[in-house]
Motif scaffolding. Structure first.
Motif, PDB file in Angstrom:
ATOM      1  N   GLY A 446       0.986  -1.145  -0.046  1.00  0.00           N
ATOM      2  CA  GLY A 446      -0.022   0.064  -0.008  1.00  0.00           C
ATOM      3  C   GLY A 446       0.846   1.138  -0.047  1.00  0.00           C
ATOM      4  O   GLY A 446       0.826   2.250  -1.036  1.00  0.00           O
ATOM      5  N   MET A 447       1.665   1.398   1.144  1.00  0.00           N
ATOM      6  CA  MET A 447       2.596   2.435   1.222  1.00  0.00           C
ATOM      7  C   MET A 447       4.285   2.036   1.340  1.00  0.00           C
ATOM      8  O   MET A 447       4.907   2.018   0.470  1.00  0.00           O
ATOM      9  CB  MET A 447       2.204   3.577   2.243  1.00  0.00           C
ATOM     10  N   ASN A 448       4.491   1.380   2.445  1.00  0.00           N
ATOM     11  CA  ASN A 448       5.797   0.850   2.820  1.00  0.00           C
ATOM     12  C   ASN A 448       6.416   1.966   3.942  1.00  0.00           C
ATOM     13  O   ASN A 448       6.918   2.775   2.852  1.00  0.00           O
ATOM     14  CB  ASN A 448       6.658   0.323   1.915  1.00  0.00           C
ATOM     15  N   LEU A 449       6.313   2.020   5.207  1.00  0.00           N
ATOM     16  CA  LEU A 449       6.728   2.857   6.068  1.00  0.00           C
ATOM     17  C   LEU A 449       8.227   2.626   6.314  1.00  0.00           C
ATOM     18  O   LEU A 449       8.990   3.553   6.639  1.00  0.00           O
ATOM     19  CB  LEU A 449       5.999   2.741   7.484  1.00  0.00           C
ATOM     20  N   VAL A 450       8.672   1.295   6.035  1.00  0.00           N
ATOM     21  CA  VAL A 450      10.394   1.271   6.182  1.00  0.00           C
ATOM     22  C   VAL A 450      10.889   2.045   5.551  1.00  0.00           C
ATOM     23  O   VAL A 450      11.914   2.680   6.021  1.00  0.00           O
ATOM     24  CB  VAL A 450      10.454  -0.310   6.021  1.00  0.00           C
ATOM     25  N   ALA A 451      10.620   2.255   4.188  1.00  0.00           N
ATOM     26  CA  ALA A 451      11.300   3.369   3.114  1.00  0.00           C
ATOM     27  C   ALA A 451      11.065   4.716   4.037  1.00  0.00           C
ATOM     28  O   ALA A 451      12.345   5.467   3.990  1.00  0.00           O
ATOM     29  CB  ALA A 451      10.470   3.412   1.985  1.00  0.00           C
ATOM     30  N   LYS A 452      10.175   5.152   4.486  1.00  0.00           N
ATOM     31  CA  LYS A 452      10.162   6.279   5.103  1.00  0.00           C
ATOM     32  C   LYS A 452      10.824   6.438   6.367  1.00  0.00           C
ATOM     33  O   LYS A 452      11.418   7.388   6.811  1.00  0.00           O
ATOM     34  CB  LYS A 452       8.669   6.832   5.168  1.00  0.00           C
ATOM     35  N   GLU A 453      10.812   5.410   7.302  1.00  0.00           N
ATOM     36  CA  GLU A 453      11.469   5.254   8.318  1.00  0.00           C
ATOM     37  C   GLU A 453      13.110   5.565   8.129  1.00  0.00           C
ATOM     38  O   GLU A 453      13.964   6.160   9.154  1.00  0.00           O
ATOM     39  CB  GLU A 453      11.109   4.010   9.201  1.00  0.00           C
ATOM     40  N   PHE A 454      13.397   4.730   7.162  1.00  0.00           N
ATOM     41  CA  PHE A 454      15.078   4.769   6.793  1.00  0.00           C
ATOM     42  C   PHE A 454      15.449   6.204   6.679  1.00  0.00           C
ATOM     43  O   PHE A 454      16.403   6.683   7.295  1.00  0.00           O
ATOM     44  CB  PHE A 454      15.218   4.056   5.718  1.00  0.00           C
ATOM     45  N   ILE A 455      14.679   6.953   5.917  1.00  0.00           N
ATOM     46  CA  ILE A 455      14.984   8.281   5.534  1.00  0.00           C
ATOM     47  C   ILE A 455      14.831   9.221   6.748  1.00  0.00           C
ATOM     48  O   ILE A 455      15.732   9.897   7.041  1.00  0.00           O
ATOM     49  CB  ILE A 455      14.181   8.910   4.474  1.00  0.00           C
ATOM     50  N   ALA A 456      13.768   9.124   7.385  1.00  0.00           N
ATOM     51  CA  ALA A 456      13.660   9.946   8.628  1.00  0.00           C
ATOM     52  C   ALA A 456      14.709   9.677   9.828  1.00  0.00           C
ATOM     53  O   ALA A 456      14.849  10.393  10.346  1.00  0.00           O
ATOM     54  CB  ALA A 456      12.153   9.569   9.160  1.00  0.00           C
ATOM     55  N   ARG A 514      14.651  13.351   2.348  1.00  0.00           N
ATOM     56  CA  ARG A 514      14.580  13.798   3.757  1.00  0.00           C
ATOM     57  C   ARG A 514      13.637  14.791   3.715  1.00  0.00           C
ATOM     58  O   ARG A 514      12.725  15.075   4.730  1.00  0.00           O
ATOM     59  CB  ARG A 514      15.963  14.173   4.218  1.00  0.00           C
ATOM     60  N   ALA A 515      13.709  15.952   2.874  1.00  0.00           N
ATOM     61  CA  ALA A 515      12.998  17.262   3.047  1.00  0.00           C
ATOM     62  C   ALA A 515      11.333  16.921   2.722  1.00  0.00           C
ATOM     63  O   ALA A 515      10.459  17.378   3.406  1.00  0.00           O
ATOM     64  CB  ALA A 515      13.266  18.119   1.910  1.00  0.00           C
ATOM     65  N   HIS A 516      11.225  15.874   1.713  1.00  0.00           N
ATOM     66  CA  HIS A 516       9.933  15.323   1.408  1.00  0.00           C
ATOM     67  C   HIS A 516       9.349  14.604   2.605  1.00  0.00           C
ATOM     68  O   HIS A 516       8.121  15.015   3.140  1.00  0.00           O
ATOM     69  CB  HIS A 516       9.963  14.461   0.231  1.00  0.00           C
ATOM     70  N   VAL A 517       9.915  13.955   3.249  1.00  0.00           N
ATOM     71  CA  VAL A 517       9.423  13.069   4.584  1.00  0.00           C
ATOM     72  C   VAL A 517       9.142  13.874   5.607  1.00  0.00           C
ATOM     73  O   VAL A 517       8.235  13.914   6.362  1.00  0.00           O
ATOM     74  CB  VAL A 517      10.289  11.743   4.917  1.00  0.00           C
ATOM     75  N   ARG A 518      10.143  15.170   5.764  1.00  0.00           N
ATOM     76  CA  ARG A 518       9.956  15.862   6.886  1.00  0.00           C
ATOM     77  C   ARG A 518       8.617  16.750   6.629  1.00  0.00           C
ATOM     78  O   ARG A 518       7.816  16.999   7.757  1.00  0.00           O
ATOM     79  CB  ARG A 518      11.267  16.904   6.902  1.00  0.00           C
TER      80      ARG A 518
END
Ligand code: ADQ
Length: 551
Positions: A446-456, A514-518
């Motif tokens: 659906g999304m995958n939060l691991v990708a975003k967690e890694f960046i954050a 990083r800017a995007h996820v922030r």
């Protein structure tokens, strides 16, 4: 009193006279004082909102979300319904310990409840949950919201959770060539359990006027309808955390109509991407009676309208000063490595773990100069282990990892370090921060939060994300190296490219992400969802006049 009223009219925030005398004008003074207090509160809130508006694109924070929710919904609590509880209590020898489950949904919803307060209704699944209690405040040390646990009998859990939700709907919605199982007995449990949870939500919100209810995921396709049937004044949103397939794929489900009608009980249905919304609207159009308004992304049936919109979920992306201290980079590896890769998953056939390991093997075959220099650490949390397909996958993964380590590994070097257990978020963060690259190779997600967690988790830009193009996240994180996980050769090449990427390019890509996820963080997700929900009039049913929203 006269002097004070004059000042008030000039718009000055002045405190009312402290003790209005109890003489002839006493009651009047009391009334006016109360009114003035309300005015002051409303003015302060309006000023806060205006400040937030002025900041326009400014980043959403926990505090901003809290203010926003208070503004729109007043002191009214928010009700969340999900299968998974935010914290379960498990026995640990003689002691009882808290466990935060490996779940994207919990990762996403916990900061919202922490910010807004309310009641979270979920299945009490920990083996010590009943000892700790049915209604508890969370977090335990400084409660911000209430967890209300619902108990399920083993056969209810087997039919509703393992059966229809995870052997039926999960493979139905993910296009991974896994055949869904549709058993009438599971479906009967699914319906009954949806009713049971809906009844608990109704009980919790009995005395709350126009409550806001956030129903979560494919475990509760029917609950929105049951809730709205009893409480038409409630504003109900259903967020579907997994993909929605095209209508032909969905069409194999024997109970498709009832599922769609159940979902359409909600006032708002959210998916991660516009693509999933379109698939859903098309399924509705071709399956049941009702009007799909494509201009408005809404379904109209009788007097009820359901809006269907994308809300790409995200993570908290805490600013550095609030981030909890992280341990030193994991010192568990046999020897220091030059390049560390990381993968973090629930063990699930949608996550493409065998495909990832095969790609790693291919990478070491094609570029043997990286043997001994690259190590890939996989954190894997066992999941749904009672379902045979999941046991089979777990064995398959053990076998692949063993073979690769045997055939490619050398004395003192294992290409894949496999840690199969549940990890604390702090531990996972430490690995994210130590790694040079992260691989997300879902076959459909659906999304995958691991990708975003890694960046954050990073505070530098010196890392590369390799991301499956079949994740919702790939629509946003365009600076990742996008791969087709079925293409082993292509994924091996992406690993090679990640390792050899020039530092300038690496930094460039990572700083954009990083800017995007922030900015596109979880508080913004919740803010957008709630804001959409407030636009929906209350009392949305025949014979009941729609009252305007509070905003
Ligand atoms: P999931 O399928 O659970 O979520 P994902 O979004 O990747 O997938 O979230 C997994 C979460 O579990 C992450 O927070 C991760 O850190 C955690 N986790 C993974 N392995 C772990 C381990 N070994 N120990 C402890 N924690 C671990 C579903 C959908 C996704 C969607 C989310 C949110 O399938 O597509 O992104 O919901 O909507």
């Amino acid at each position: 009193m006269a002097e004070w009223t004059k000042q008030l009219k000039t718009g000055q925030p002045v405190a009312p006279p402290s003790d209005a005398d109890a003489s002839l004008f006493g009651p009047l003074a009391g009334e006016v004082t109360g009114l003035a207090r309300t005015l002051t509160r409303v003015r302060a809130a309006a000023e806060r909102e205006a400040r937030l508006r002025l900041r326009g694109e400014s980043v959403w924070t926990e505090e901003r979300l809290k203010q926003f929710v208070q503004m729109r919904f007043g002191a009214s609590p928010i009700f969340v319904l999900s299968n998974r509880e935010p914290v379960s209590h498990v026995r640990d020898g003689a002691a009882i310990r808290e466990l935060q489950p490996a779940s994207g949904l919990v990762t996403a919803m916990a900061p919202i409840m922490f910010a807004c307060g309310g009641v979270w209704v979920a299945h009490g699944s920990g083996d010590a949950d009943r000892i700790v209690g049915e209604r508890i405040g969370l977090p335990a040390d400084d409660p911000a919201y209430t967890l209300r646990r619902v108990w399920l009998e083993p056969d209810e859990e087997a039919g509703y959770y393992y059966g229809f939700a995870n052997e039926g709907l999960w493979p139905l919605c993910h296009i991974v060539h896994e055949r869904p199982q549709f058993r009438a007995a599971d479906w009967a449990h699914y319906r009954a359990v949806n009713e049971k949870f809906a009844a608990t939500v109704l009980e919790e919100m009995e005395r709350v006027e126009s409550p806001v209810v956030l129903v979560q995921d494919y475990h509760f396709a029917l609950a929105s309808r049951y809730i709205k049937r009893e409480r038409p004044d409630a504003r109900v949103a259903l967020f579907w955390h997994i993909p929605w397939p095209n209508f032909e794929a969905f069409g194999i489900c024997p109970w498709q109509e009832e599922i769609l009608l159940g979902m359409l009980g909600a006032d708002l249905i959210g998916f991660h991407t516009q693509f999933h919304c379109n698939n859903f609207l098309e399924t509705v159009e071709r399956t049941i009676e009702g009007r799909v308004e494509w201009d408005d992304f809404a379904v109209v049936r009788g007097h009820h309208t359901t809006h269907v919109l994308p809300f790409p979920i995200s993570v908290a992306a805490e600013p550095e000063e609030r981030a909890p201290a992280v341990d030193d980079p994991p010192a568990m590896l046999e020897t220091p490595v030059e390049f560390l890769g990381i993968g973090v998953e629930r063990i699930d056939y949608t996550k493409g773990l065998p495909e990832r390991f095969r790609a790693l093997r291919r990478f070491f075959e094609r570029w043997p100069e990286y043997r001994r220099r690259v190590v890939f650490v996989q954190l894997a949390s066992p999941s749904r282990s009672r379902i045979p397909r999941y046991q089979q996958l777990q064995e398959e993964i053990h076998e692949i990892v063993r073979r690769i380590n045997d055939e490619i590994g050398e004395w003192g070097w294992q290409p894949i370090v496999y840690h199969e257990r549940h990890h604390e978020h702090r531990e996972i963060r430490a690995w994210y921060r130590a790694a040079q690259f992260c691989v997300v190779s879902s076959l459909h997600d659906g999304m995958n939060l691991v990708a975003k967690e890694f960046i954050a988790a990073r505070d530098d830009d010196d890392a590369v994300l390799i991301l499956s193009r079949f994740t919702g996240a790939s629509r946003e994180l365009r600076d990742a190296l996008l791969v087709n996980p079925y293409d082993i050769e292509g994924t091996a090449e992406a690993i090679h490219r990640a390792i050899e990427m020039a530092p300038a390019e690496r930094r460039d890509r990572m700083s954009h992400m990083r800017a995007h996820v922030r900015e596109q963080n979880i508080f913004r997700w919740a803010g957008m969802l709630m804001s959409e929900l407030t636009r929906i009039p209350r009392g949305d049913r025949p014979g009941v006049t729609a009252a305007p929203g509070p905003s």
